[in-house]
Design a protein around this motif. Sequence first.
Motif, PDB file in Angstrom:
ATOM      1  N   ILE A  60      16.174  -8.872  -2.376  1.00 20.28           N
ATOM      2  CA  ILE A  60      16.016  -7.720  -3.218  1.00 20.28           C
ATOM      3  C   ILE A  60      15.926  -6.424  -2.158  1.00 20.28           C
ATOM      4  O   ILE A  60      15.014  -6.405  -1.164  1.00 20.28           O
ATOM      5  N   THR A  61      16.588  -5.219  -2.249  1.00 19.98           N
ATOM      6  CA  THR A  61      16.114  -4.185  -1.388  1.00 19.98           C
ATOM      7  C   THR A  61      15.447  -3.090  -2.407  1.00 19.98           C
ATOM      8  O   THR A  61      15.700  -3.110  -3.526  1.00 19.98           O
ATOM      9  N   TYR A  62      14.719  -2.210  -1.607  1.00 22.78           N
ATOM     10  CA  TYR A  62      13.876  -1.230  -2.550  1.00 22.78           C
ATOM     11  C   TYR A  62      13.350  -0.247  -1.516  1.00 22.78           C
ATOM     12  O   TYR A  62      13.596  -0.458  -0.384  1.00 22.78           O
ATOM     13  N   THR A  63      12.818   0.689  -2.026  1.00 23.70           N
ATOM     14  CA  THR A  63      12.416   1.983  -1.268  1.00 23.70           C
ATOM     15  C   THR A  63      10.806   2.164  -1.688  1.00 23.70           C
ATOM     16  O   THR A  63      10.352   1.992  -2.622  1.00 23.70           O
ATOM     17  N   THR A  64      10.107   2.527  -0.486  1.00 24.98           N
ATOM     18  CA  THR A  64       8.544   2.761  -0.587  1.00 24.98           C
ATOM     19  C   THR A  64       8.552   4.413  -0.245  1.00 24.98           C
ATOM     20  O   THR A  64       9.103   4.719   0.784  1.00 24.98           O
ATOM     21  N   ASN A  65       7.413   4.898  -0.742  1.00 28.25           N
ATOM     22  CA  ASN A  65       6.700   6.254  -0.405  1.00 28.25           C
ATOM     23  C   ASN A  65       5.507   5.795  -0.210  1.00 28.25           C
ATOM     24  O   ASN A  65       4.718   5.111  -1.126  1.00 28.25           O
ATOM     25  N   PRO A  66       4.554   6.802   0.590  1.00 30.09           N
ATOM     26  CA  PRO A  66       3.404   6.321   0.908  1.00 30.09           C
ATOM     27  C   PRO A  66       2.279   6.545  -0.257  1.00 30.09           C
ATOM     28  O   PRO A  66       1.444   5.991  -0.432  1.00 30.09           O
ATOM     29  N   THR A  67       2.783   7.813  -1.142  1.00 33.62           N
ATOM     30  CA  THR A  67       2.144   7.884  -2.403  1.00 33.62           C
ATOM     31  C   THR A  67       3.027   8.236  -3.456  1.00 33.62           C
ATOM     32  O   THR A  67       4.099   8.548  -3.227  1.00 33.62           O
ATOM     33  N   ASP A 103       0.854  -1.183  -0.040  1.00 29.37           N
ATOM     34  CA  ASP A 103      -0.172  -0.020  -0.056  1.00 29.37           C
ATOM     35  C   ASP A 103       0.763   1.176   0.052  1.00 29.37           C
ATOM     36  O   ASP A 103       0.860   2.163   0.895  1.00 29.37           O
ATOM     37  N   ALA A 104       1.752   1.393  -0.899  1.00 31.76           N
ATOM     38  CA  ALA A 104       2.803   2.473  -1.168  1.00 31.76           C
ATOM     39  C   ALA A 104       3.298   2.279  -2.441  1.00 31.76           C
ATOM     40  O   ALA A 104       3.111   1.235  -3.231  1.00 31.76           O
ATOM     41  N   THR A 105       3.784   3.045  -2.938  1.00 30.18           N
ATOM     42  CA  THR A 105       4.583   3.174  -4.475  1.00 30.18           C
ATOM     43  C   THR A 105       6.182   2.871  -4.105  1.00 30.18           C
ATOM     44  O   THR A 105       6.739   3.153  -3.245  1.00 30.18           O
ATOM     45  N   VAL A 106       6.495   1.879  -4.786  1.00 30.53           N
ATOM     46  CA  VAL A 106       7.904   1.307  -4.952  1.00 30.53           C
ATOM     47  C   VAL A 106       9.101   1.912  -5.855  1.00 30.53           C
ATOM     48  O   VAL A 106       8.525   2.270  -7.070  1.00 30.53           O
ATOM     49  N   SER A 107      10.217   2.007  -5.553  1.00 33.02           N
ATOM     50  CA  SER A 107      11.521   2.578  -6.394  1.00 33.02           C
ATOM     51  C   SER A 107      12.714   1.805  -6.094  1.00 33.02           C
ATOM     52  O   SER A 107      12.663   1.023  -5.017  1.00 33.02           O
ATOM     53  N   ASP A 108      13.443   1.943  -6.880  1.00 33.67           N
ATOM     54  CA  ASP A 108      14.984   1.811  -6.683  1.00 33.67           C
ATOM     55  C   ASP A 108      15.342   0.371  -6.116  1.00 33.67           C
ATOM     56  O   ASP A 108      15.949   0.047  -5.069  1.00 33.67           O
ATOM     57  N   PRO A 109      14.908  -0.755  -6.728  1.00 31.69           N
ATOM     58  CA  PRO A 109      15.119  -2.062  -6.456  1.00 31.69           C
ATOM     59  C   PRO A 109      16.546  -2.440  -6.708  1.00 31.69           C
ATOM     60  O   PRO A 109      17.048  -2.012  -7.546  1.00 31.69           O
TER      61      PRO A 109
END
Length: 717
Positions: free
Chosen positions: A247-254, A232-238
């Motif tokens: 896998i590492t990745y980053t999330t932002n709430p929107t 329930d967030a948007t994903v980037s930078d895997p």
Amino acid sequence: MKKQSGAVRSIFMFLSFILTITLLPLAARAQDSSSQSSANGSQQPAPLSKEGKKLFGTSAALRVARVFSPRISPDGSMVAYLVSSVKMDKDDPGKSITHLWVVPAAGPASAARQYTRGDQSVSNIAWSPDGKMIAFTMEGEDAKAGPQVWLMYADGGEPWQVTKHKSGVGSFEFSPDGKTLLLVATVAPDPAFEKREKLKDDAVVVDHDFKMAQLWTWNIATGDEMQLTKDDATVSDPQWSPDGTHITYTTNPTPLLDDISLQTAWVLDVASGQKRKLSDTSNYTHTARWSPDGKSIAYLEQSGEINQANLFVVGADGGAPRKLTGSFDLNAGPPVWSPDGNTIYFSTDSRESVEIFAADVANGSIRPVTDKPAVIELGEISKNGQTAVGTWTDPMHPAEVFRSDLSFSSVTPITNQNAWLADYALGNTEVVRWKSSKDGMEIDGIVTKPVDFDGSHKYPFLLNPHGGPTGSSLLAFNAQEQIFASNGYLVLEPNFRGSSGRGEKFAMANQNDWGGGDYRDDMSGVQAMIDKGWADPNRMGAFGWSYGGFMTYWIDTQTDRFKAISPGAGLPDLYSMYSQTDIHRYLTIFFDMKSPWDNFQEYWDHSPMKYVENVKTPTMILHGIADTRVPIPQAEEFYEALKERHVPVEFVKYPRENHGFIEPRHIQDRWQRYLVFFGKYLDNPPVTEEKDTVVRMAKDLPQGGSSSGMQVAGGRD
């Protein structure tokens, strides 16, 4: 609102985007060649410097190719990189196109080859782990599906499309074995929504129904895809672990820009689908990078009022993180591991330069490894540790790909995409320092001198505050300032308090003080240029974009020392700006972490609109109609006030443009209007532009004011 290193800078700076993009055939060559015949059949030669070199006008500025994203091959022998240039024929609008190039890591630049062609741009380049192929994203065969991943052989040839993800691919990574692509992409649109959209039953509920990016795998051989995350967030930078199990990745709430700083780094077990936070902290974490042996993970953690970025290392299996930048006062940039795992390198702002630093993983000591008046962005290090690649630029050279060993004692360019610039005269640039009238604090700035500068002469002067405000003017090639230098201007770019590159305390020195200390820093810099005998105090102007636009609005209301002022994409009313912008949270950083309805007086006291009755200076306002960072009602407020108060004012709106312009003809129009506007009021007619353009734009100039007499003079026949 300017540039910091890598991901960190993008969070807290909102750029003016002075785009240095290339103009290919007709329009550029037309103005580089001798001017057209006059009515009596004679030809006027293009203006030259005293050394006989061409002067750098707006058409030359559009020719400058932008070089970025170098990626070194697995064996360290080749470097793939991207080059953006402009394709614009005489009778079409033109557009910037990005192509893939490849050059030997050892050079020479003459061995560089262009790999892609045509009208489609490529991005997100990556080598396959075996080095036999290069992948990139480009619009797919079905244009409605958005960008897809394409492959081509490392020695060239025709590319072929690999993915067919229905909503397009944002970015991707190869798995370590090269068999699978890890995609960042949104879920395909709901058919019911698509049907409503076709019927224009498409009302938008604000802050609802976000298109969240997720992680997917794509089997290259079979074309099978599988969704890995349903956050329930948007994903980037895997980033894959070296053994491909995590896998590492980053999330932002929107996906909202307002939430860009609210980042959390995660570790995903590919087999089980289980995930955990990389670090058990309430601070924001992101940009996680695996050590070469897979036993450790470096990442950035942000904290404090301005979200200072620090470098941490944690075990791949968890445990207590270690802070490597505890005694380092600057922001850390994206980490790049040495192959032996003993050192982590990163680039970051240091005063007017961007330098590379090395962090010792064992003891946490930080040392600079470059010390050049330039902007040096580290990209990657070869697996054998013999070669580092990145981009390098200084005020006389646009960015090119460099190579170096890990001592960084010699940063050697291996590309030369702008060789034609050798035919042009450029203005010399230097860092200057002065004491602020506010409190005696030392302030830096970059001064660009006119072509053929003579220190015994006084020159028409322009003050150009940067955007941000948490940004800085850097020692990089600046096409805009070189245009002014060729037209006889002295330009000062002050790095006032609140700028990046001097540590957290300096960056926070403008809290609750927009238009206070920073304004006095700027004006003290102006006086320093007068005291040096370089700036003509009777021919001074000011212009800026984003926060630079705010500052020039502010200057307009505070002093009559300037003959002409041009705010661009500026914010004169901070109260209304807060609700109109897409970066509400960022604004609160400077006003006690409060919204304007909880802190009215601070927002209003620092708004140029409060003092608009003081304005007497001829003003030219420039703004993009589609600007979401600083929406155009900000400009409309100030324009209407000046118009009704009979202050000479010109207001230019640019259709379709957001905060940073992308259409070549609009970029050129903006530069040309500066030359014509300041040419009139500072008695300095343009010399690099076609006379027809100068005459046409002169007709739009504000009437009245303290014009020095130029009507439509200047320009080339």
